[in-house]
Design a protein around this motif. Structure first.
Motif, PDB file in Angstrom:
ATOM      1  N   GLU A   1     -57.268  74.973  20.985  1.00 15.41           N
ATOM      2  CA  GLU A   1     -56.956  75.215  19.441  1.00 15.41           C
ATOM      3  C   GLU A   1     -58.138  75.112  18.499  1.00 15.41           C
ATOM      4  O   GLU A   1     -58.198  76.008  17.827  1.00 15.41           O
ATOM      5  N   CYS A   2     -59.148  74.150  18.763  1.00 17.63           N
ATOM      6  CA  CYS A   2     -60.300  74.180  17.767  1.00 17.63           C
ATOM      7  C   CYS A   2     -61.475  74.259  18.334  1.00 17.63           C
ATOM      8  O   CYS A   2     -62.417  74.574  17.734  1.00 17.63           O
TER       9      CYS A   2
ATOM     10  N   CYS B   1     -60.938  72.318  23.911  1.00 14.85           N
ATOM     11  CA  CYS B   1     -59.929  72.437  23.374  1.00 14.85           C
ATOM     12  C   CYS B   1     -59.574  73.884  22.904  1.00 14.85           C
ATOM     13  O   CYS B   1     -60.275  74.488  22.290  1.00 14.85           O
TER      14      CYS B   1
ATOM     15  N   CYS C   1     -58.829  67.620  16.822  1.00 19.08           N
ATOM     16  CA  CYS C   1     -57.591  68.179  16.079  1.00 19.08           C
ATOM     17  C   CYS C   1     -56.432  67.425  16.693  1.00 19.08           C
ATOM     18  O   CYS C   1     -55.506  67.864  15.826  1.00 19.08           O
TER      19      CYS C   1
ATOM     20  N   CYS D   1     -56.847  66.376  22.230  1.00 24.60           N
ATOM     21  CA  CYS D   1     -58.294  66.696  21.704  1.00 24.60           C
ATOM     22  C   CYS D   1     -58.442  65.598  20.478  1.00 24.60           C
ATOM     23  O   CYS D   1     -57.556  65.292  19.778  1.00 24.60           O
TER      24      CYS D   1
END
Ligand SMILES: [Zn+2]
Length: 139
Positions: A31-32, A29, A46, A43
């Motif tokens: 993002e996280c 991911c 998150c 994901c």
């Protein structure tokens, strides 16, 4: 004529099976930073959408949990050690732990392992050969 000596991957997340540089692929991911095995769009950590990118997983990790298998299908040698490992940098993978005695006294939780790649012991009905992966104690 195409070369016909390439090995096929035993699972879809084993990449480059027909080369001398095979590896396991996860999805990370952006993002996280969570890493999962197998393709997914969202994901699970998150809940970001469309942020999962393929990533090459480490061949080094640590034993998370295992069980010693005493009964299996006909033709499969027992006992063997079925293990789940946490790879460095993320990714949790199930597989067999080899090159270790299948005895609880010999196997330590958290012990360092590495991923090794070998030709699978069996061919399929069409005679195709497969590359598979195992875990072994890190030396
Ligand atoms: Zn995420």
């Amino acid at each position: 004529m195409a070369e016909e000596n390439g090995l096929l991957p035993v699972v879809s997340f084993l990449k480059n099976a027909d080369t001398d540089d095979p590896y396991l692929e996860g999805h990370k991911c952006s993002e996280c930073g969570a890493v999962f095995l197998g393709e997914r769009d969202n994901c699970s950590s998150c809940a970001a959408r469309g942020k999962m990118k393929p990533t090459r997983l480490s061949d080094q990790g640590n034993l998370y949990v295992y069980s010693i298998v005493h009964r299996s299908f006909p033709g499969i040698d027992v006992p063997y050690v079925s293990a789940v490992v946490d790879l460095e940098g993320g990714g949790t993978v199930k597989g067999n732990l080899i090159n270790i005695d299948p005895e609880p006294e010999k196997i330590e939780m958290g012990m360092p392992i590495e991923v090794v790649y070998q030709k699978a012991p069996r061919k399929d009905k069409e005679g195709n050969e497969y590359l598979t992966y195992y875990f072994q104690p890190r030396s």
